[in-house]
Design an enzyme around this catalytic site. Structure first.
Site, PDB file in Angstrom:
ATOM      1  N   VAL A  30      60.314  53.451  86.376  1.00 28.03           N
ATOM      2  CA  VAL A  30      60.694  52.403  87.211  1.00 28.03           C
ATOM      3  C   VAL A  30      61.979  52.089  87.301  1.00 28.03           C
ATOM      4  CG1 VAL A  30      60.257  49.657  87.326  1.00 28.03           C
ATOM      5  CG2 VAL A  30      58.326  51.350  86.872  1.00 28.03           C
ATOM      6  N   CYS A 282      21.411  42.935 104.338  1.00 31.34           N
ATOM      7  CA  CYS A 282      21.709  44.158 104.016  1.00 31.34           C
ATOM      8  C   CYS A 282      22.223  44.483 102.378  1.00 31.34           C
ATOM      9  CB  CYS A 282      22.955  44.696 105.194  1.00 31.34           C
ATOM     10  SG  CYS A 282      22.424  44.759 106.767  1.00 31.34           S
ATOM     11  N   LYS A 343      26.462  33.168 105.924  1.00 33.55           N
ATOM     12  CA  LYS A 343      28.016  33.463 106.259  1.00 33.55           C
ATOM     13  C   LYS A 343      28.135  32.784 107.514  1.00 33.55           C
ATOM     14  CE  LYS A 343      27.918  37.757 108.416  1.00 33.55           C
ATOM     15  NZ  LYS A 343      28.781  39.174 108.879  1.00 33.55           N
TER      16      LYS A 343
HETATM   17  P1  NAD Z   1      58.993  54.073  80.464  1.00 33.66           P
HETATM   18  O1  NAD Z   1      58.434  54.232  79.156  1.00 33.66           O
HETATM   19  O2  NAD Z   1      58.758  55.553  81.391  1.00 33.66           O
HETATM   20  O3  NAD Z   1      60.457  53.711  80.360  1.00 33.66           O
HETATM   21  C1  NAD Z   1      60.899  52.538  79.760  1.00 33.66           C
HETATM   22  C2  NAD Z   1      62.257  52.933  79.098  1.00 33.66           C
HETATM   23  O4  NAD Z   1      62.664  51.529  78.444  1.00 33.66           O
HETATM   24  C3  NAD Z   1      62.173  53.611  78.006  1.00 33.66           C
HETATM   25  O5  NAD Z   1      63.165  54.941  78.304  1.00 33.66           O
HETATM   26  C4  NAD Z   1      62.692  52.839  76.736  1.00 33.66           C
HETATM   27  O6  NAD Z   1      63.276  54.006  75.961  1.00 33.66           O
HETATM   28  C5  NAD Z   1      63.534  52.134  77.541  1.00 33.66           C
HETATM   29  N1  NAD Z   1      63.598  50.765  76.487  1.00 33.66           N
HETATM   30  C6  NAD Z   1      62.965  49.939  75.885  1.00 33.66           C
HETATM   31  N2  NAD Z   1      63.400  48.936  75.371  1.00 33.66           N
HETATM   32  C7  NAD Z   1      64.572  49.039  75.822  1.00 33.66           C
HETATM   33  C8  NAD Z   1      65.827  47.939  75.658  1.00 33.66           C
HETATM   34  N3  NAD Z   1      65.746  46.858  74.953  1.00 33.66           N
HETATM   35  N4  NAD Z   1      67.085  48.341  76.035  1.00 33.66           N
HETATM   36  C9  NAD Z   1      66.994  49.454  76.860  1.00 33.66           C
HETATM   37  N5  NAD Z   1      66.289  50.389  77.055  1.00 33.66           N
HETATM   38  C10 NAD Z   1      65.026  50.148  76.604  1.00 33.66           C
HETATM   39  O7  NAD Z   1      58.245  52.978  81.332  1.00 33.66           O
HETATM   40  P2  NAD Z   1      57.927  52.996  82.921  1.00 33.66           P
HETATM   41  O8  NAD Z   1      56.873  53.976  83.310  1.00 33.66           O
HETATM   42  O9  NAD Z   1      59.295  53.032  83.807  1.00 33.66           O
HETATM   43  O10 NAD Z   1      57.404  51.519  82.875  1.00 33.66           O
HETATM   44  C11 NAD Z   1      58.354  50.431  82.605  1.00 33.66           C
HETATM   45  C12 NAD Z   1      57.323  49.065  83.101  1.00 33.66           C
HETATM   46  O11 NAD Z   1      56.721  49.126  84.612  1.00 33.66           O
HETATM   47  C13 NAD Z   1      56.101  48.907  82.494  1.00 33.66           C
HETATM   48  O12 NAD Z   1      55.639  47.707  82.351  1.00 33.66           O
HETATM   49  C14 NAD Z   1      54.926  49.804  83.507  1.00 33.66           C
HETATM   50  O13 NAD Z   1      53.667  49.057  83.059  1.00 33.66           O
HETATM   51  C15 NAD Z   1      55.447  49.276  84.728  1.00 33.66           C
HETATM   52  N6  NAD Z   1      55.187  50.111  85.812  1.00 33.66           N
HETATM   53  C16 NAD Z   1      55.185  51.478  85.715  1.00 33.66           C
HETATM   54  C17 NAD Z   1      54.881  52.325  86.657  1.00 33.66           C
HETATM   55  C18 NAD Z   1      54.855  53.640  86.635  1.00 33.66           C
HETATM   56  O14 NAD Z   1      54.435  54.731  87.496  1.00 33.66           O
HETATM   57  N7  NAD Z   1      55.330  54.389  85.669  1.00 33.66           N
HETATM   58  C19 NAD Z   1      54.522  51.809  88.247  1.00 33.66           C
HETATM   59  C20 NAD Z   1      54.590  50.330  88.164  1.00 33.66           C
HETATM   60  C21 NAD Z   1      54.918  49.356  87.063  1.00 33.66           C
END
Ligand code: NAD
Length: 453
Positions: A30, A282, A343
């Protein structure tokens, strides 16, 4: 307040003219996708990543994740000097806008673990205490409803009431992240309209013209993301069940899905509305028969069974809500049902939720008044003991509780002020969300609806 609005206005004007400096915490799927689109939109992007290995690879222009098109945007931006990676916020200067993209895994009990999120917010809070310019903290991590209120408490506990919070969940999917992020809806939750506007404008023109923007509360924005992910999981589980059933029955799942797509065009998910459960000739019979078919093919706890049970439980819930809203006991009480057909715009009462509800009320000794523009004839044959009215205003007279069961226009357009004067107790159970809650409050109704604010 005026001073703060003025500062935000300056921030906004500066941003629209020159681009802004933003900091992204967490460089995963993200964070990196966001970094790409924000640098592409002309902003200076600082990225903070805690994991040394990931950080070093990014600094040496190696993308440690595979995502089409991302490297082509990120690394030229690094060379232009508009994107840089750091291991801590201490190295970042001149930032007033933070995006938090850290993981939110589940804990040992299966609940959302927000420790990374709170840790990142505490780091921003420390930063904010050292640097006095106004701050916007935008959370992109997926969090469960109620988390943003906790984030707010965290900043308030550190005396940082000038920090504005925004929840802007991310809907992109790995594998098509860059394409998705440009076309997905922008959901913005928060209390400060200026902060919501600032985040919206940061995306600039990068998003397609058609992208819808939803400005709402923290809780609703949090719920949108959770509900969407759960809905996606339910759809995947369902299509897998169908595929296995097709395999047993000799049907073709690809063509079945194509047929679905046609129905989705005619009945898009945007028309989804909560109500008292399914009815009509249905859905109840076909879902029952389909559940039996699934059982015959060894799907003993299929989604279909759960859906039948869930729809059934909504009818029971309405009955419970009515009983809970009647003072003391059900004896000598009048309940008015507005709408009887399953409905609107039909007189069909087959399997209508009203049938079970009337039965439960009569069994409990309640006097039932009922109004429906078209279904009285049919219902009076099933329940002659109900008092039927062809005028809704007469139906609500002396009523202890009014229950909306069908979303007829004739019911939606009723004069609530007049109803408030006619009924005995101002109690409304609106199972179709037809009445504006502000009006219900204005006329002093105690009300229960289907989750509408
Ligand atoms: P990820 O694990 O790929 O990346 C998160 C990064 O944050 C990691 O590299 C970690 O080292 C870093 N991190 C953690 N704490 C930190 C801090 N205090 N300072 C700096 N870096 C820090 O996670 P992601 O897949 O990018 O997902 C992030 C969030 O977004 C999650 O909540 C996830 O559920 C949500 N999300 C993910 C997706 C997806 O497709 N991956 C889609 C939508 C939402």
């Amino acid at each position: 307040m005026i001073k703060r609005t003025f500062i935000f206005l300056l921030l906004y004007m500066h941003m629209s003219l020159f681009g802004n400096t933003v900091t992204i915490i967490g460089c995963g799927y993200v964070g990196l996708t966001l970094a790409a689109i924000l640098s592409d939109a002309g902003h200076t992007v600082h990225c903070v990543e805690k994991d040394e290995n990931k950080l070093n690879r990014l600094i040496s222009q190696q993308l440690y994740i595979y995502e089409t098109g991302l490297a082509e945007i990120l690394f030229p931006a690094m060379e232009r000097g508009s994107l840089a990676f750091f291991d801590s916020l201490d190295q970042v200067h001149d930032t007033s806008i933070f995006f938090v993209c850290v993981p939110t895994p589940i804990d040992s009990l299966g609940a959302c673990d927000c420790s990374y999120l709170f840790e990142a917010c505490a780091e921003i809070a420390q930063y904010a205490m050292k640097h006095s310019n106004p701050k916007i903290v935008c959370i992109k991590s997926t969090v469960q409803p109620g988390t943003m209120a906790q984030v707010q408490d965290l900043f308030l506990a550190m005396g940082l009431d000038s920090v504005e919070l925004v929840y802007n969940p991310e809907f992109m999917r790995e594998g098509s992240a860059l394409r998705d992020i440009y076309i997905n809806p922008i959901v913005l939750g928060g209390n400060s309209q200026e902060a919501l506007k600032t985040i919206r404008n940061l995306y600039g023109n990068s998003h397609s013209e058609q992208v819808e923007v939803i400005n709402t509360t923290f809780e609703t924005a949090e719920m949108i993301k959770y509900a969407w992910n759960a809905f996606s999981a339910i759809r995947i589980a369902y299509v897998n069940e169908l595929a296995l059933l097709c395999r047993s029955l000799g049907a073709d799942i690809t063509t079945v899905i194509k047929g679905f797509a046609m129905s989705e065009q005619a009945l898009p998910t945007t028309t989804l509305k909560p109500g008292p459960g399914i009815g009509g000739s249905c859905l109840p019979k076909d879902t029952r028969a389909f559940a039996t078919l699934l059982e015959q093919h060894d799907f003993h706890s299929s989604l279909m069974h759960q859906a039948i049970q869930s729809n059934r439980s909504h009818i029971d819930r309405v009955v419970q809500d009515i009983f809970a809203a009647l003072p003391d006991s059900t004896q000598n009480k009048v309940v008015t049902l507005l709408g009887l057909s399953f409905k609107a715009n039909t007189n069909d009462i087959r399997n209508a939720p009203s049938l079970d509800i009337i039965k439960a009320l009569i069994q409990a000794g309640v006097t039932v008044h009922a109004y429906d523009p078209q279904a009285i004839d049919a219902m009076s044959k099933v329940f002659p003991e109900v008092d039927y009215f062809d005028c809704p205003y007469r139906a609500v007279q002396d009523s202890d509780c009014i229950v909306v069961l069908t979303e007829w226009d004739e019911i939606k357009n009723l004069d609530l002020e007049l109803i408030a004067q006619l009924c005995k107790r101002r109690v409304m159970i609106d199972t179709r969300n037809v009445f504006d809650t502000q009006l219900l409050k204005k006329y002093d109704f105690f009300y229960r609806n289907m989750g509408s604010l």
